[in-house]
Scaffold this motif. Structure first.
Motif, PDB file in Angstrom:
ATOM      1  N   ILE A 145      -1.479  -8.637   2.709  1.00 31.93           N
ATOM      2  CA  ILE A 145      -0.342  -8.159   2.552  1.00 31.93           C
ATOM      3  C   ILE A 145      -0.256  -6.190   2.871  1.00 31.93           C
ATOM      4  CG2 ILE A 145       1.708  -7.432   1.128  1.00 31.93           C
ATOM      5  CD1 ILE A 145       0.551 -10.378  -0.778  1.00 31.93           C
ATOM      6  N   VAL A 146       0.210  -5.977   3.915  1.00 35.04           N
ATOM      7  CA  VAL A 146       0.860  -4.427   4.096  1.00 35.04           C
ATOM      8  C   VAL A 146       1.576  -4.260   3.800  1.00 35.04           C
ATOM      9  CG1 VAL A 146       0.585  -2.194   5.857  1.00 35.04           C
ATOM     10  CG2 VAL A 146      -1.026  -4.393   5.916  1.00 35.04           C
ATOM     11  N   SER A 147       1.931  -3.175   1.991  1.00 35.65           N
ATOM     12  CA  SER A 147       3.287  -2.442   1.683  1.00 35.65           C
ATOM     13  C   SER A 147       3.266  -1.469   1.646  1.00 35.65           C
ATOM     14  CB  SER A 147       3.271  -2.931   0.170  1.00 35.65           C
ATOM     15  OG  SER A 147       2.991  -4.025  -0.002  1.00 35.65           O
ATOM     16  N   LEU A 148       5.030  -0.978   1.599  1.00 39.94           N
ATOM     17  CA  LEU A 148       5.420   0.527   2.182  1.00 39.94           C
ATOM     18  C   LEU A 148       6.704   0.884   0.943  1.00 39.94           C
ATOM     19  CD1 LEU A 148       6.507   0.416   6.079  1.00 39.94           C
ATOM     20  CD2 LEU A 148       4.224   1.483   5.098  1.00 39.94           C
ATOM     21  N   ASP A 149       6.271   2.013  -0.016  1.00 38.98           N
ATOM     22  CA  ASP A 149       7.374   2.223  -0.835  1.00 38.98           C
ATOM     23  C   ASP A 149       7.852   2.743  -0.102  1.00 38.98           C
ATOM     24  OD1 ASP A 149       5.669   4.805  -2.182  1.00 38.98           O
ATOM     25  OD2 ASP A 149       6.186   4.193  -0.522  1.00 38.98           O
ATOM     26  N   LYS A 150       9.220   2.934  -0.635  1.00 39.74           N
ATOM     27  CA  LYS A 150      10.186   4.555  -0.479  1.00 39.74           C
ATOM     28  C   LYS A 150      10.292   5.665   0.273  1.00 39.74           C
ATOM     29  CE  LYS A 150      13.608   2.830  -4.019  1.00 39.74           C
ATOM     30  NZ  LYS A 150      14.500   3.066  -4.813  1.00 39.74           N
ATOM     31  N   GLN A 151       8.001   6.237  -0.103  1.00 40.45           N
ATOM     32  CA  GLN A 151       8.118   6.984   0.375  1.00 40.45           C
ATOM     33  C   GLN A 151       7.764   7.319   1.610  1.00 40.45           C
ATOM     34  OE1 GLN A 151       8.158   6.276  -3.150  1.00 40.45           O
ATOM     35  NE2 GLN A 151       9.898   8.256  -3.444  1.00 40.45           N
ATOM     36  N   GLY A 152       7.387   5.732   2.574  1.00 40.24           N
ATOM     37  CA  GLY A 152       6.583   5.658   3.550  1.00 40.24           C
ATOM     38  C   GLY A 152       5.148   5.521   2.773  1.00 40.24           C
TER      39      GLY A 152
END
Length: 147
Positions: free
Chosen positions: A65-72
């Motif tokens: 799983i590759v995750s991206l948060d709000k800040q990128g």
């Protein structure tokens, strides 16, 4: 008179053969056209977009799983291991190495709903082109049914 009638019979004799040369020419032209245009049809990134009320798939292996948060910022989870922050280059190297050893491991991208679509698309493109992941999917949460 017999010589005249035999000449007429020879002239009137019909051939029952089909001339296939034009058909072969047309077939070869079509074959070349299809061979040239087929690679141009696959320009996008292959992704499986999940439905909002889809049931989870049964997986034999734990996914990457590759995750991206709000800040990128990017995070990676390799088959149940601890979530760790990575750069794009590190993600490509780690996922690429893992997929080379485990061909049929599922790879998913999970992004915050506020992340720009371009960033998600860039991650999917990097997974497919640089990490050589054959298929990458998008993750979503089970939503309320809209009926």
């Amino acid at each position: 008179m017999t010589s005249m009638s035999s000449r007429r019979k020879k002239k009137r004799k019909l051939k029952a053969e089909i001339n296939v040369v034009p058909y072969i020419d047309v077939m070869l032209v079509l074959l070349i056209i299809f061979m040239v245009t087929a690679p141009l049809l696959n320009l996008g990134v292959d992704i499986e977009l999940p439905q909002s009320n889809a049931h989870p798939l049964e997986q034999k292996k734990e996914p990457i799983i590759v995750s991206l948060d709000k800040q990128g910022r990017m995070w990676i989870t390799l088959q149940g291991a601890k979530n760790q922050p990575v750069t794009e280059e590190q993600m490509v190297a780690q996922v690429g190495a893992f997929v080379r050893n485990n061909k049929d491991v599922p790879v998913y991208v999970a992004a915050d709903s506020d992340v720009a679509y371009q960033k998600v698309y860039d991650v999917l493109t990097a997974l497919q082109t640089r990490a050589n992941v054959p298929r990458a999917g998008l993750m979503s949460q089970q939503g309320e049914s809209k009926q």
